[in-house]
Design a protein around this motif. Structure first.
Motif, PDB file in Angstrom:
ATOM      1  N   LEU A 432       0.821  -1.477  -0.051  1.00 27.27           N
ATOM      2  CA  LEU A 432       0.049   0.004  -0.231  1.00 27.27           C
ATOM      3  C   LEU A 432       0.758   1.769   0.134  1.00 27.27           C
ATOM      4  O   LEU A 432       0.565   1.933  -0.306  1.00 27.27           O
ATOM      5  N   ILE A 433       1.732   1.232   0.643  1.00 27.35           N
ATOM      6  CA  ILE A 433       2.839   2.369   0.990  1.00 27.35           C
ATOM      7  C   ILE A 433       3.529   3.117  -0.060  1.00 27.35           C
ATOM      8  O   ILE A 433       3.419   3.972  -1.226  1.00 27.35           O
ATOM      9  N   GLY A 434       4.093   1.413  -1.022  1.00 25.32           N
ATOM     10  CA  GLY A 434       4.817   1.558  -2.670  1.00 25.32           C
ATOM     11  C   GLY A 434       3.482   2.066  -3.513  1.00 25.32           C
ATOM     12  O   GLY A 434       3.480   2.758  -4.326  1.00 25.32           O
ATOM     13  N   TYR A 435       2.716   1.325  -3.132  1.00 22.04           N
ATOM     14  CA  TYR A 435       1.597   2.171  -4.107  1.00 22.04           C
ATOM     15  C   TYR A 435       1.150   3.252  -4.100  1.00 22.04           C
ATOM     16  O   TYR A 435       0.790   4.515  -5.468  1.00 22.04           O
ATOM     17  N   VAL A 436       0.726   4.306  -2.647  1.00 22.09           N
ATOM     18  CA  VAL A 436       0.890   5.867  -2.598  1.00 22.09           C
ATOM     19  C   VAL A 436       1.628   6.965  -2.947  1.00 22.09           C
ATOM     20  O   VAL A 436       1.626   7.629  -4.138  1.00 22.09           O
ATOM     21  N   PHE A 437       3.077   5.702  -3.434  1.00 21.10           N
ATOM     22  CA  PHE A 437       4.660   6.791  -3.669  1.00 21.10           C
ATOM     23  C   PHE A 437       4.423   6.330  -4.828  1.00 21.10           C
ATOM     24  O   PHE A 437       4.968   7.330  -5.514  1.00 21.10           O
ATOM     25  N   THR A 438       4.576   5.282  -4.901  1.00 21.62           N
ATOM     26  CA  THR A 438       4.643   5.367  -6.879  1.00 21.62           C
ATOM     27  C   THR A 438       3.496   6.315  -7.751  1.00 21.62           C
ATOM     28  O   THR A 438       4.240   7.140  -8.223  1.00 21.62           O
ATOM     29  N   LYS A 439       2.453   6.397  -7.345  1.00 23.05           N
ATOM     30  CA  LYS A 439       1.257   7.012  -7.845  1.00 23.05           C
ATOM     31  C   LYS A 439       1.972   8.180  -7.705  1.00 23.05           C
ATOM     32  O   LYS A 439       1.698   9.513  -8.723  1.00 23.05           O
ATOM     33  N   LEU A 440       2.215   8.775  -6.435  1.00 18.95           N
ATOM     34  CA  LEU A 440       2.411  10.655  -6.509  1.00 18.95           C
ATOM     35  C   LEU A 440       3.289  10.894  -6.839  1.00 18.95           C
ATOM     36  O   LEU A 440       3.274  11.791  -7.405  1.00 18.95           O
ATOM     37  N   PHE A 441       4.184   9.721  -7.154  1.00 16.79           N
ATOM     38  CA  PHE A 441       5.311  10.635  -7.712  1.00 16.79           C
ATOM     39  C   PHE A 441       5.315  10.579  -9.555  1.00 16.79           C
ATOM     40  O   PHE A 441       6.563  10.749  -9.743  1.00 16.79           O
ATOM     41  N   SER A 442       4.319  10.225  -9.743  1.00 10.15           N
ATOM     42  CA  SER A 442       3.843   9.762 -11.319  1.00 10.15           C
ATOM     43  C   SER A 442       2.745  10.425 -11.685  1.00 10.15           C
ATOM     44  O   SER A 442       2.799  10.896 -13.119  1.00 10.15           O
ATOM     45  N   GLY A 443       2.671  11.529 -10.758  1.00 11.26           N
ATOM     46  CA  GLY A 443       1.611  12.683 -11.007  1.00 11.26           C
ATOM     47  C   GLY A 443       0.424  12.241 -10.935  1.00 11.26           C
ATOM     48  O   GLY A 443      -0.773  12.750 -12.055  1.00 11.26           O
TER      49      GLY A 443
END
Length: 467
Positions: A432-443
């Protein structure tokens, strides 16, 4: 029975339903031995006590889903969830057996609340699809890893933490008495795979029983003193001993001892306890939810039982049966009860109604009185079942879009962290944390739901407070 379960209406017969119930029982009866062996490692509860607890909770859950939802499915203590209970919550976090039962009870009560109020769908939708898909695969890797360790195939190594055990009978410190059970476990996995390929009913159970027979045959014929060391202790069990142990060691322990968390709070502090309790309970609930939903859709689709809209008939009633059974399981002294994917074997044999569930429950009732016989099953045989069930749980990885980094990274983290940290909740957390950061850094922050943010933050706080 025909009128109550609508057997004829669904194109089945009473005989077909009973045979389908027997098929389902044969496919999932291994849980009686595997669950008992896993819990007995705690040292505070016996093999026999958990055997009875597992059988009773399976009977209750299977009867409930048959009566409430009229579906040909069966329930028992969930694989993966039992490993989470023993190896993560008890051995990892340091909670007692009774303390861990409180978490299971809360999981069941919350599941009831979520099902009755409809909030279940909100939480389910808050988990990204990639993480949902990866959870079962990660649990599969985790329990296969446990099986490899229990069999002595994977051993501790000071340099690399894990290593393959030595098979060198000629030049090493390996004896035949140590090595032959390991070889039997490996052969049992191959045999189960071959039987499954040939569509043999109850392949896992037959592999488990066959490897147990081979274990004793080889041991008695080739290992001096084997009878006194391995056979004689198991033959001393009496048929009433398991029920006595169940009454004194497991039944109602959740109420008599479970709510005393003073030892954990003294060692870790109140804030740590609160965070640990909430996140662990959430992990229990999520894994239970995903297991049940996935199994319901999978088993019903095998038999063409889905509605025209593609939904599981009587879905809420089936989920309610699952949650009530989990509460009953906690009271009896075992881990989360969930619907078994092996139910699809009975559906494939023609089971179409809750009468199939009733038949499966009857066979579990009969098996309940065979605890002393089941106790003869060695841990090496149970390890083969764990490894192969891990294989079955890996099937969902094909549904992950590995070409999309925002899906691949969270899915991989979920699967990798479960076995490597020996903790299912850590896998879900990093997914879940990886999903949040991946989406966040991908705009693509707008694609992250509020529910996903809340759950991910809660898990993140757990790491900063409790580790």
């Amino acid at each position: 029975m025909d009128r109550f379960f609508h057997v004829t209406e669904r194109g089945s017969t009473v005989r077909t339903e009973i045979m389908a119930g027997l098929t389902t029982f044969m496919a999932m009866a291994y849980i009686l031995m595997v669950n008992s062996g896993m819990f007995s490692a705690l040292g505070t509860v016996s093999y026999g006590a958990i055997y009875i607890a597992t059988a009773i909770s399976a009977i209750i859950g299977t009867v409930l889903i048959g009566l409430l939802a009229n579906l040909p499915l069966a329930q028992a203590s969930g694989m993966g969830l039992n490993a989470f209970f023993v190896y993560t919550v008890c051995f990892g976090f340091g909670l007692s057996y009774a303390n861990a039962l409180v978490l299971v009870l809360c999981d069941g009560l919350i599941f009831v609340l979520l099902t009755v109020t409809g909030l279940r769908k909100l939480i389910f939708d808050a988990i990204p699809q990639a993480v949902k898909t990866a959870i079962s695969a990660g649990i599969g890797l985790f329990i296969a890893f446990i099986g490899l360790q229990n069999a002595g195939i994977v051993v501790n190594d000071d340099a690399t933490l894990v290593n393959l055990r030595s098979f060198n009978l000629l030049g090493g410190n390996v004896t035949w008495a140590d090595l032959f059970p390991v070889i039997i476990t490996i052969l049992a996995v191959f045999a189960i795979a071959a039987m499954s390929y040939r569509k043999v009913k109850g392949a896992v159970l037959w592999g488990l029983l066959g490897s147990a027979v081979l274990y004793y045959a080889v041991g008695l014929l080739t290992v001096p003193g084997f009878y006194d060391a391995a056979v004689a202790p198991n033959l001393t069990s009496d048929f009433l001993g398991a029920f006595r142990d169940f009454g004194s060691q497991a039944f109602l322990k959740v109420f008599t001892e479970g709510f005393d968390f003073s030892a954990y709070i003294t060692a870790h502090g109140t804030l740590d306890f609160v965070i640990m309790f909430l996140t662990t309970m959430l992990a229990f609930c999520m894994v239970d939810m995903f297991d049940t939903l996935g199994t319901l859709f999978g088993a019903c689709s095998v038999g063409g039982l889905l509605t025209k809209e593609g939904d599981v008939p009587n879905m809420n009633r089936a989920m309610l049966a699952d949650s009530i059974a989990t509460c009953c399981g906690a009271v009896c002294g075992t881990s989360t009860v969930t619907t078994y994917v092996e139910s699809s074997s009975g559906v494939a044999e023609g089971g179409r109604t809750g009468l199939t569930s009733m038949a499966t429950a009857v066979f579990f009732f009969i098996a309940m009185f065979l605890a002393p016989v089941a106790q003869l099953i060695p841990s090496y045989a149970c390890a083969a079942a764990l490894i192969y069930v891990g294989v079955l749980m890996m099937g969902n990885v094909k549904n992950i879009d590995w070409s999309d980094a925002s899906a691949a990274v969270p899915a991989f983290l979920t699967m990798a962290f479960m076995p490597l940290t020996y903790n299912i909740s850590y896998g879900i957390a990093f997914g879940l944390i990886g999903y949040v950061f991946t989406k966040l850094f991908s705009g693509k922050a707008k694609e992250i739901s509020v529910g996903t943010w809340v759950i991910a933050i809660l898990f993140a706080v757990m790491f900063f407070v409790s580790r």
